[in-house]
Design a protein around this motif. Structure first.
Motif, PDB file in Angstrom:
ATOM      1  N   ALA A 274       0.834  -1.208   0.000  1.00  0.00           N
ATOM      2  CA  ALA A 274       0.000   0.000   0.000  1.00  0.00           C
ATOM      3  C   ALA A 274       0.872   1.262   0.000  1.00  0.00           C
ATOM      4  O   ALA A 274       0.598   2.221  -0.735  1.00  0.00           O
ATOM      5  N   ALA A 275       1.920   1.273   0.805  1.00  0.00           N
ATOM      6  CA  ALA A 275       2.817   2.427   0.861  1.00  0.00           C
ATOM      7  C   ALA A 275       3.554   2.597  -0.467  1.00  0.00           C
ATOM      8  O   ALA A 275       3.758   3.722  -0.934  1.00  0.00           O
ATOM      9  N   LEU A 276       3.949   1.489  -1.073  1.00  0.00           N
ATOM     10  CA  LEU A 276       4.628   1.530  -2.373  1.00  0.00           C
ATOM     11  C   LEU A 276       3.711   2.152  -3.422  1.00  0.00           C
ATOM     12  O   LEU A 276       4.107   3.049  -4.162  1.00  0.00           O
ATOM     13  N   GLU A 277       2.471   1.679  -3.477  1.00  0.00           N
ATOM     14  CA  GLU A 277       1.524   2.199  -4.462  1.00  0.00           C
ATOM     15  C   GLU A 277       1.267   3.688  -4.245  1.00  0.00           C
ATOM     16  O   GLU A 277       1.192   4.456  -5.204  1.00  0.00           O
ATOM     17  N   GLN A 278       1.174   4.110  -3.004  1.00  0.00           N
ATOM     18  CA  GLN A 278       0.979   5.529  -2.707  1.00  0.00           C
ATOM     19  C   GLN A 278       2.183   6.347  -3.158  1.00  0.00           C
ATOM     20  O   GLN A 278       2.040   7.443  -3.722  1.00  0.00           O
ATOM     21  N   GLN A 279       3.367   5.821  -2.945  1.00  0.00           N
ATOM     22  CA  GLN A 279       4.592   6.512  -3.348  1.00  0.00           C
ATOM     23  C   GLN A 279       4.668   6.647  -4.871  1.00  0.00           C
ATOM     24  O   GLN A 279       5.043   7.693  -5.398  1.00  0.00           O
ATOM     25  N   VAL A 280       4.280   5.594  -5.587  1.00  0.00           N
ATOM     26  CA  VAL A 280       4.299   5.627  -7.056  1.00  0.00           C
ATOM     27  C   VAL A 280       3.284   6.644  -7.566  1.00  0.00           C
ATOM     28  O   VAL A 280       3.582   7.443  -8.458  1.00  0.00           O
ATOM     29  N   ILE A 281       2.074   6.618  -7.004  1.00  0.00           N
ATOM     30  CA  ILE A 281       1.046   7.587  -7.413  1.00  0.00           C
ATOM     31  C   ILE A 281       1.562   9.016  -7.191  1.00  0.00           C
ATOM     32  O   ILE A 281       1.401   9.882  -8.044  1.00  0.00           O
ATOM     33  N   SER A 282       2.195   9.256  -6.054  1.00  0.00           N
ATOM     34  CA  SER A 282       2.734  10.588  -5.771  1.00  0.00           C
ATOM     35  C   SER A 282       3.797  10.979  -6.791  1.00  0.00           C
ATOM     36  O   SER A 282       3.879  12.138  -7.193  1.00  0.00           O
ATOM     37  N   ASP A 283       4.605  10.021  -7.217  1.00  0.00           N
ATOM     38  CA  ASP A 283       5.686  10.306  -8.154  1.00  0.00           C
ATOM     39  C   ASP A 283       5.154  10.592  -9.555  1.00  0.00           C
ATOM     40  O   ASP A 283       5.705  11.434 -10.259  1.00  0.00           O
TER      41      ASP A 283
END
Length: 111
Positions: free
Chosen positions: A46-55
């Motif tokens: 979940a944290a990875l996906e949030q980080q990718v979306i932010s990027d």
């Protein structure tokens, strides 16, 4: 003939005991050498996906869809993998690269 069978059974039983004893000795020796098996660190999905979306936010491509990244991504600098971005019936892939040993990533749309 019966003596030979009894002898063979005795030898087989003794051999089994010796093999089992050796297995126990090897296991104890291996465990006492102090060799530590290090488990690789994996990212929280979940944290990875949030980080990718932010990027990828702010890029020309739309970012209103759903992102799906693989589970158990190992935190290793240079590790590359793909996530799938779905927007309705459309699907795009995002190339993600681990850029730090703290789990920071950079992402870009591909294809």
């Amino acid at each position: 003939m019966a003596d030979q069978r009894n002898f063979a059974r005795t030898v087989m039983a003794f051999s089994s005991i010796v093999v089992a004893g050796c297995a126990v000795a090897v296991t104890i020796k291996a465990m006492s050498t102090g060799i530590e098996v290090k488990q690789p660190r994996v990212m929280d999905r979940a944290a990875l996906e949030q980080q990718v979306i932010s990027d990828i936010r702010g890029r020309p491509e739309p970012t209103d869809g759903r992102l799906s990244c693989p589970a158990s991504v190992v935190v290793e600098v240079g590790n590359k993998f793909e996530c799938r971005f779905r927007d309705g019936d459309n699907s795009k892939f995002v190339e993600v690269k681990v850029v730090s040993d703290q789990g920071e990533v950079s992402a870009r749309f591909i294809g």
